[in-house]
Design an enzyme around this catalytic site. Structure first.
Site, PDB file in Angstrom:
ATOM      1  N   ASN A 115      -2.123   9.297  -7.825  1.00 11.50           N
ATOM      2  CA  ASN A 115      -0.784   9.898  -7.714  1.00 11.50           C
ATOM      3  C   ASN A 115      -0.777  11.336  -8.236  1.00 11.50           C
ATOM      4  O   ASN A 115      -0.063  12.182  -7.707  1.00 11.50           O
ATOM      5  CB  ASN A 115       0.276   8.993  -8.374  1.00 11.50           C
ATOM      6  CG  ASN A 115       0.356   9.136  -9.867  1.00 11.50           C
ATOM      7  OD1 ASN A 115       0.965  10.066 -10.362  1.00 11.50           O
ATOM      8  ND2 ASN A 115      -0.273   8.221 -10.594  1.00 11.50           N
ATOM      9  N   GLU A 140      -6.116  -0.334  -6.267  1.00 11.94           N
ATOM     10  CA  GLU A 140      -4.879  -0.974  -5.774  1.00 11.94           C
ATOM     11  C   GLU A 140      -5.077  -1.455  -4.329  1.00 11.94           C
ATOM     12  O   GLU A 140      -4.699  -2.575  -3.976  1.00 11.94           O
ATOM     13  CB  GLU A 140      -3.700   0.006  -5.820  1.00 11.94           C
ATOM     14  CG  GLU A 140      -2.428  -0.626  -5.254  1.00 11.94           C
ATOM     15  CD  GLU A 140      -1.296   0.365  -5.019  1.00 11.94           C
ATOM     16  OE1 GLU A 140      -1.218   1.376  -5.724  1.00 11.94           O
ATOM     17  OE2 GLU A 140      -0.492   0.105  -4.110  1.00 11.94           O
TER      18      GLU A 140
END
Ligand code: SF4
Length: 289
Positions: free
Chosen positions: A222, A129
């Site tokens: 995450n 990302e």
């Protein structure tokens, strides 16, 4: 082992909106088209990626290898250069599963890159990302991962600060505070809602229990962050599947908390619940708040 052991599940755990949307897009495309590709894994969960592979998804490392079919862009997004190449090539039909929250961060960086400015991305340098976010900055992005890097950072002028969507607010805020002491800063907090909700409910639950189990890909940013947050509160194990559960962990324990990353499918969470039920010989599993 205490048979009265209580197991609680975090109020927000498992698939987030962006991951669910991406998986739905893959399943739909598989039903409609013969050749379905993803560029790298569609999400950071090896078991879910394997399941989709078994259903026919082919994972590419390089777009040069194929000339026909559909390519589904992963939730974390791809670099602007690669997207331009795919669009120019027109040989593969593009289905964009980039999460709208990631897109929002990309758009902010793209707009900022039109100014003479420095863009700081708080995030992991080598995460896909972040690599894609950097590409939207036209050479104006600097990635800062830690407080140490923030303290060492030498720049000039005003900083525009953006976040990787899955950063912990704590890491983001600490780094912002360090930079604020030396620079004028404009803050664009692009941490996504799903990340915040999962982190907040994991922290709350971790404070209440003797042991936390965090389920999800070891390659998932995450999920790793959830494990770090829980570990700061109580003894925590990060597992991908039930095979890693160890009965000995539950000796002299009264309460266990369960949570899962945004890329962890429901069936894996349920299998861990089931195995825990066998270990503690009860199927009472309560959802936390
Ligand atoms: S964690 Fe947030 S940014 Fe990432 S896919 Fe899920 S909703 Fe999107």
């Amino acid at each position: 082992m205490d048979k009265n052991l209580e197991v609680k599940i975090a109020a927000n755990a498992g698939f987030c909106f962006g991951v669910k949307r991406a998986i739905d897009l893959v399943e739909k495309t598989l039903n409609e088209k013969p050749d379905v590709y993803t560029l790298g894994p569609i999400i950071h969960n090896p078991q879910e990626v394997k399941r989709l592979k078994e259903k026919g998804v082919k994972i590419l490392n390089d777009i040069e290898r194929v000339k026909n079919g559909c390519i589904i862009l992963r939730t974390h997004g791809i670099s602007l250069e690669l997207l331009n190449r795919l669009e120019k090539d027109k040989t593969l039909h593009i289905i964009d599963a980039t999460c709208p929250f990631v897109k929002k961060a990309q758009d902010i960086i793209k707009n900022l890159s039109l100014q003479e400015t420095t863009i700081v991305i708080i995030g992991e340098n080598s995460h896909p990302e972040v690599e894609a976010l950097v590409s939207y900055g036209e050479g104006k992005c600097i990635v800062i991962e830690s407080t140490r890097e923030a303290l060492k950072f030498k720049g000039i002028g005003e900083l525009n600060i953006v976040s990787q969507t899955t950063q912990s607010p704590q890491n983001f805020n600490v780094i912002v505070e360090i930079l604020k002491k030396r620079f004028k800063v404009n803050i664009y907090n692009t941490i996504c809602e799903a990340t915040l909700e999962r982190q907040e409910s994991a922290k709350k639950l971790a404070k209440e229990v003797d042991l936390m189990i965090v389920i999800g890909g070891k390659n998932s940013g995450n999920t790793t962050r959830l494990a770090e947050i829980c570990n700061a509160q109580t003894k925590t194990y990060h597992i991908e599947t039930i095979d890693e559960l160890d009965d000995k962990w539950f000796n002299n324990i009264k309460t266990v908390g369960l949570t899962a990353g945004a890329s962890t499918p429901d069936n894996i969470i349920k299998s861990v619940q089931g195995r825990l039920g066998e270990i503690i010989q009860t199927d009472i599993v309560k959802r936390g708040t």
